[in-house]
Scaffold this motif. Structure first.
Motif, PDB file in Angstrom:
ATOM      1  N   UNK A 148      52.118  43.426  40.943  1.00  0.00           N
ATOM      2  CA  UNK A 148      50.958  43.050  40.137  1.00  0.00           C
ATOM      3  C   UNK A 148      50.068  41.997  40.801  1.00  0.00           C
ATOM      4  N   UNK A 149      50.504  41.463  41.956  1.00  0.00           N
ATOM      5  CA  UNK A 149      49.710  40.423  42.625  1.00  0.00           C
ATOM      6  C   UNK A 149      49.053  40.882  43.919  1.00  0.00           C
ATOM      7  N   UNK A 150      49.437  42.057  44.426  1.00  0.00           N
ATOM      8  CA  UNK A 150      48.964  42.485  45.747  1.00  0.00           C
ATOM      9  C   UNK A 150      47.445  42.660  45.785  1.00  0.00           C
ATOM     10  N   UNK A 151      46.815  42.845  44.628  1.00  0.00           N
ATOM     11  CA  UNK A 151      45.353  43.015  44.581  1.00  0.00           C
ATOM     12  C   UNK A 151      44.616  41.717  44.906  1.00  0.00           C
ATOM     13  N   UNK A 152      45.244  40.574  44.648  1.00  0.00           N
ATOM     14  CA  UNK A 152      44.580  39.286  44.905  1.00  0.00           C
ATOM     15  C   UNK A 152      44.323  39.077  46.396  1.00  0.00           C
ATOM     16  N   UNK A 153      45.338  39.208  47.269  1.00  0.00           N
ATOM     17  CA  UNK A 153      45.045  39.057  48.706  1.00  0.00           C
ATOM     18  C   UNK A 153      44.091  40.121  49.241  1.00  0.00           C
ATOM     19  N   UNK A 154      44.086  41.315  48.625  1.00  0.00           N
ATOM     20  CA  UNK A 154      43.111  42.342  49.046  1.00  0.00           C
ATOM     21  C   UNK A 154      41.693  41.843  48.772  1.00  0.00           C
ATOM     22  N   UNK A 155      41.494  41.191  47.639  1.00  0.00           N
ATOM     23  CA  UNK A 155      40.191  40.604  47.321  1.00  0.00           C
ATOM     24  C   UNK A 155      39.863  39.430  48.214  1.00  0.00           C
ATOM     25  N   UNK A 156      40.856  38.581  48.458  1.00  0.00           N
ATOM     26  CA  UNK A 156      40.638  37.428  49.339  1.00  0.00           C
ATOM     27  C   UNK A 156      40.241  37.875  50.752  1.00  0.00           C
ATOM     28  N   UNK A 157      40.818  39.004  51.199  1.00  0.00           N
ATOM     29  CA  UNK A 157      40.527  39.520  52.542  1.00  0.00           C
ATOM     30  C   UNK A 157      39.230  40.325  52.582  1.00  0.00           C
ATOM     31  N   UNK A 158      38.549  40.458  51.417  1.00  0.00           N
ATOM     32  CA  UNK A 158      37.284  41.217  51.320  1.00  0.00           C
ATOM     33  C   UNK A 158      37.478  42.681  51.770  1.00  0.00           C
ATOM     34  N   UNK A 159      38.627  43.237  51.411  1.00  0.00           N
ATOM     35  CA  UNK A 159      38.896  44.646  51.710  1.00  0.00           C
ATOM     36  C   UNK A 159      37.856  45.524  51.014  1.00  0.00           C
ATOM     37  N   UNK A 160      37.445  46.605  51.671  1.00  0.00           N
ATOM     38  CA  UNK A 160      36.495  47.529  51.055  1.00  0.00           C
ATOM     39  C   UNK A 160      37.018  47.997  49.703  1.00  0.00           C
ATOM     40  N   UNK A 161      36.205  47.878  48.652  1.00  0.00           N
ATOM     41  CA  UNK A 161      36.695  48.143  47.302  1.00  0.00           C
ATOM     42  C   UNK A 161      37.154  49.582  47.120  1.00  0.00           C
ATOM     43  N   UNK A 162      36.399  50.549  47.621  1.00  0.00           N
ATOM     44  CA  UNK A 162      36.734  51.954  47.381  1.00  0.00           C
ATOM     45  C   UNK A 162      38.013  52.349  48.100  1.00  0.00           C
ATOM     46  N   UNK A 163      38.226  51.765  49.266  1.00  0.00           N
ATOM     47  CA  UNK A 163      39.488  52.008  49.968  1.00  0.00           C
ATOM     48  C   UNK A 163      40.632  51.346  49.208  1.00  0.00           C
ATOM     49  N   UNK A 164      40.377  50.135  48.733  1.00  0.00           N
ATOM     50  CA  UNK A 164      41.363  49.426  47.909  1.00  0.00           C
ATOM     51  C   UNK A 164      41.727  50.254  46.675  1.00  0.00           C
ATOM     52  N   UNK A 165      40.710  50.794  46.004  1.00  0.00           N
ATOM     53  CA  UNK A 165      40.942  51.572  44.789  1.00  0.00           C
ATOM     54  C   UNK A 165      41.737  52.842  45.085  1.00  0.00           C
ATOM     55  N   UNK A 166      41.426  53.502  46.186  1.00  0.00           N
ATOM     56  CA  UNK A 166      42.158  54.710  46.577  1.00  0.00           C
ATOM     57  C   UNK A 166      43.628  54.389  46.815  1.00  0.00           C
ATOM     58  N   UNK A 167      43.890  53.360  47.623  1.00  0.00           N
ATOM     59  CA  UNK A 167      45.272  52.995  47.937  1.00  0.00           C
ATOM     60  C   UNK A 167      46.022  52.535  46.686  1.00  0.00           C
ATOM     61  N   UNK A 168      45.336  51.783  45.834  1.00  0.00           N
ATOM     62  CA  UNK A 168      45.954  51.310  44.593  1.00  0.00           C
ATOM     63  C   UNK A 168      46.317  52.478  43.695  1.00  0.00           C
ATOM     64  N   UNK A 169      45.418  53.454  43.602  1.00  0.00           N
ATOM     65  CA  UNK A 169      45.675  54.633  42.774  1.00  0.00           C
ATOM     66  C   UNK A 169      46.883  55.405  43.276  1.00  0.00           C
ATOM     67  N   UNK A 170      46.987  55.546  44.589  1.00  0.00           N
ATOM     68  CA  UNK A 170      48.140  56.250  45.169  1.00  0.00           C
ATOM     69  C   UNK A 170      49.432  55.501  44.848  1.00  0.00           C
ATOM     70  N   UNK A 171      49.446  54.194  45.105  1.00  0.00           N
ATOM     71  CA  UNK A 171      50.649  53.394  44.864  1.00  0.00           C
ATOM     72  C   UNK A 171      51.024  53.342  43.395  1.00  0.00           C
ATOM     73  N   UNK A 172      50.035  53.062  42.533  1.00  0.00           N
ATOM     74  CA  UNK A 172      50.293  52.987  41.095  1.00  0.00           C
ATOM     75  C   UNK A 172      50.700  54.352  40.547  1.00  0.00           C
ATOM     76  N   UNK A 173      50.048  55.407  41.043  1.00  0.00           N
ATOM     77  CA  UNK A 173      50.380  56.754  40.595  1.00  0.00           C
ATOM     78  C   UNK A 173      51.818  57.124  40.924  1.00  0.00           C
ATOM     79  N   UNK A 174      52.251  56.803  42.143  1.00  0.00           N
ATOM     80  CA  UNK A 174      53.637  57.079  42.543  1.00  0.00           C
ATOM     81  C   UNK A 174      54.631  56.327  41.656  1.00  0.00           C
ATOM     82  N   UNK A 175      54.346  55.060  41.414  1.00  0.00           N
ATOM     83  CA  UNK A 175      55.231  54.242  40.576  1.00  0.00           C
ATOM     84  C   UNK A 175      55.294  54.793  39.152  1.00  0.00           C
ATOM     85  N   UNK A 176      54.154  55.193  38.613  1.00  0.00           N
ATOM     86  CA  UNK A 176      54.125  55.719  37.245  1.00  0.00           C
ATOM     87  C   UNK A 176      54.822  57.072  37.145  1.00  0.00           C
TER      88      UNK A 176
END
Length: 207
Positions: free
Chosen positions: A125-153
């Motif tokens: 639940x915290x991995x999104x914070x360093x992604x924001x701090x690192x200014x990661x591209x949002x759409x790439x962040x969202x894609x990777x988050x969806x894959x990871x969250x989807x697998x977990x769910x």
């Protein structure tokens, strides 16, 4: 607050699954195991649709992760740390050490951490914070988050569906907690193996 969460957990539907998973992906300590697995348990009984449970849970996780991403992107490290060390942060079972741990994980594993990190207890639940701090591209962040969250769910939903055939409703929470421990160890082992594979692949390419 806890009374509200308990009420929502006792009255699961697509809306509460979405909302609780949104909270779980921010800093509020909502166990995803006690949201998705019971919802899938009810789906196995015909009360809900398991694919919609996974969909709403994943969208909720994406929205909660986006809140953390925006906080990291715009507020910066000093304010994030200040909140983590505040009374409100402690109420959310948060502290600076946990945030730093998630940052270290992100720094060590790069952008793939937004996928693998969603599967790791204490990081998820915290991995999104360093992604924001690192200014990661949002759409790439969202894609990777969806894959990871989807697998977990999907894993949690599979557990709930399986338990419907062997566990009565009044024993569900206890069994979920028992099985969740095994799942956590298996997932951590798989993440470690995957990271070793990627590191070896990168090393061999450089050679």
């Amino acid at each position: 607050m806890m009374e509200l969460l308990n009420t929502l957990l006792e009255n699961l539907n697509y809306g509460t699954v979405f909302f609780l998973m949104l909270l779980e992906s921010t800093v509020i300590p909502v166990p995803s195991e006690l949201v998705v697995s019971p919802a899938a348990y009810h789906a196995a009984g015909g009360a809900m649709n398991i694919w919609l449970v996974i969909l709403y849970a994943t969208i909720g996780a994406d929205c909660g992760a986006t809140i953390n991403y925006i906080a990291g992107y715009y507020l910066g490290r000093p304010i994030i740390y200040k909140f983590a060390n505040s009374k409100w942060g402690k109420m959310c079972l948060l502290n600076q050490e946990k945030v730093e741990k998630s940052e270290k994980y992100f720094d060590n594993h790069g952008m793939v951490a937004t996928i693998s990190g969603r599967l790791v207890p204490g990081i998820r639940h915290l991995i999104s914070i360093p992604a924001g701090l690192a200014k990661m591209n949002y759409w790439r962040f969202l894609l990777f988050t969806t894959i990871g969250a989807g697998l977990w769910n999907i894993i949690l939903a599979g557990l709930g569906w399986y338990l419907h055939s062997i566990v009565p409703a009044d024993q569900l929470d206890a069994k979920i907690e028992e099985y969740s421990e095994y799942i956590k160890f298996i997932i951590i082992a798989l993440v470690i193996l995957a990271l070793i594979y990627f590191l070896l692949k990168t090393y061999l390419k450089k050679k």
